[in-house]
Design an enzyme around this catalytic site. Structure first.
Site, short mmCIF file in Angstrom:
data_model
loop_
_atom_site.label_atom_id
_atom_site.label_comp_id
_atom_site.label_asym_id
_atom_site.label_seq_id
_atom_site.Cartn_x
_atom_site.Cartn_y
_atom_site.Cartn_z
N HIS A 58 -22.77 84.58 82.15
CA HIS A 58 -23.82 84.44 81.14
C HIS A 58 -24.67 85.70 81.02
O HIS A 58 -25.88 85.63 80.80
CB HIS A 58 -24.65 83.18 81.39
CG HIS A 58 -23.82 81.94 81.32
ND1 HIS A 58 -23.34 81.44 80.13
CD2 HIS A 58 -23.35 81.14 82.30
CE1 HIS A 58 -22.60 80.36 80.39
NE2 HIS A 58 -22.59 80.17 81.69
N GLN A 63 -21.71 81.67 74.16
CA GLN A 63 -22.21 81.01 75.36
C GLN A 63 -21.83 81.73 76.63
O GLN A 63 -22.63 81.88 77.56
CB GLN A 63 -21.69 79.56 75.40
CG GLN A 63 -22.19 78.73 76.57
CD GLN A 63 -21.05 78.21 77.44
OE1 GLN A 63 -20.17 78.97 77.83
NE2 GLN A 63 -21.08 76.93 77.73
#
Length: 310
Positions: free
Chosen positions: A196, A245
């Site tokens: 991430h 994402q």
């Protein structure tokens, strides 16, 4: 209103799903026919833990557990009005909403785990949980350490619990600065990649190409997406949000607050552990939480939910 929420990487454990497998033929079929190139059942039930904790194996194992439990809940007539999942759990949420079949959810997450592991190969990276500091001050710490490399806030879990990730020198320096700014604790996490963060762009690119080979079904109810902390909006697509994402922050606290604002009053956490339930209790304590880790949990949750709606 009930929402299902799905656990992410880090909550896996050896033995997960074994009691379900022995009791429920429908769950067993998910594990027996999982579209992966390794013995998923043996790895989940017997380990070794070191292999189960490798990203390329963790992710499909967690997805198989999640879709198996979701199918059992559906057989009991228990379906959510919304769903969300932490990181890889988002794919299980999309399965619950009808976007992915069981097999597609598992095989897609297996591909995701593989390309995330490949993107991290050779990087000197780290992730650190930062406790007791607000997001603005932690961003200041990250900015101050950025001359040493990439460091970003990768998880906004709940008030006072954030995670930073990136290149190890920059992450370590950001942790030092965070303590100077008032953080109570900085705890390095055992992870295999800077998940991430923008260092995962190669994985995002690989996923974007992979998604072009898939059919995405219509969502039967809202899914709250990690990278925005809320449902999809006009002009957005599921593939684009999933590509984003893997290389951007997980806004889990924002997701919880949006769920509460949208009228969600009950959540069922599906997966090993109770991490997500803990985040809900710290962020929106009025929301009732249940968790399903074991077959015994499943029976008690089904009884409780059916009792509430009787």
């Amino acid at each position: 209103m009930i929402a299902f929420v799905y656990a992410g990487q880090g909550s896996q454990r050896v033995g997960m799903g074994k009691d379900f497998y022995e009791e429920f033929p429908g769950f067993a079929r998910v594990f027996d026919h999982a579209p992966v190139e390794f013995d998923l059942k043996t790895l989940c039930f017997e380990g070794p833990e070191e292999k189960l904790s490798q990203t390329r194996y963790t992710q499909p194992c967690m997805a198989a557990f999640a879709v198996g439990v979701t199918s059992l809940l559906a057989q009991e007539g228990i379906r959510p009005q919304a769903a969300a999942g932490l990181s890889l759990g988002e794919y299980s949420a999309l399965h619950a909403a009808g976007v992915f079949s069981q097999g597609t959810a598992i095989s897609t997450v297996a591909f995701r785990g593989k390309v995330m592991e490949e993107a991290a190969a050779g990087l000197e990276c780290g992730m650190t949980a930062v406790l007791g500091l607000d997001r603005e001050k932690l961003q200041t710490a990250c900015d101050g350490a950025s001359e040493l490399g990439v460091v970003q806030i990768c998880n906004y879990n709940c008030p006072g619990q954030l995670v930073i990730g990136g290149e190890r020198a920059a992450v370590d320096r950001a942790g030092e600065l965070a303590k100077e700014l008032g953080a109570k604790r900085c705890m390095p996490l055992k992870v295999s990649g800077p998940f991430h963060t923008r260092l995962m762009k190669p994985a995002g690119d690989a996923l974007a190409a992979y998604f072009r080979t898939l059919d995405f079904g219509p969502m039967e109810f809202p899914v709250y997406f990690n990278c925005k902390g809320g449902p999809i909006e006009a002009g957005e697509t599921i593939p684009a949000l999933l590509e984003r994402q893997v290389q951007s922050s997980v806004y889990w606290e924002d997701t919880i607050r949006r769920m509460e604002a949208d009228g969600i009053d009950t959540v069922v956490e599906i997966g090993p552990g109770k991490a997500l339930s803990g985040f809900f209790k710290k962020t929106a304590p009025a929301i009732k939480t249940y968790h399903i880790d074991t077959a015994a949990d499943f029976h008690s949750v089904v009884s409780a939910l059916k009792g509430e709606t009787a």
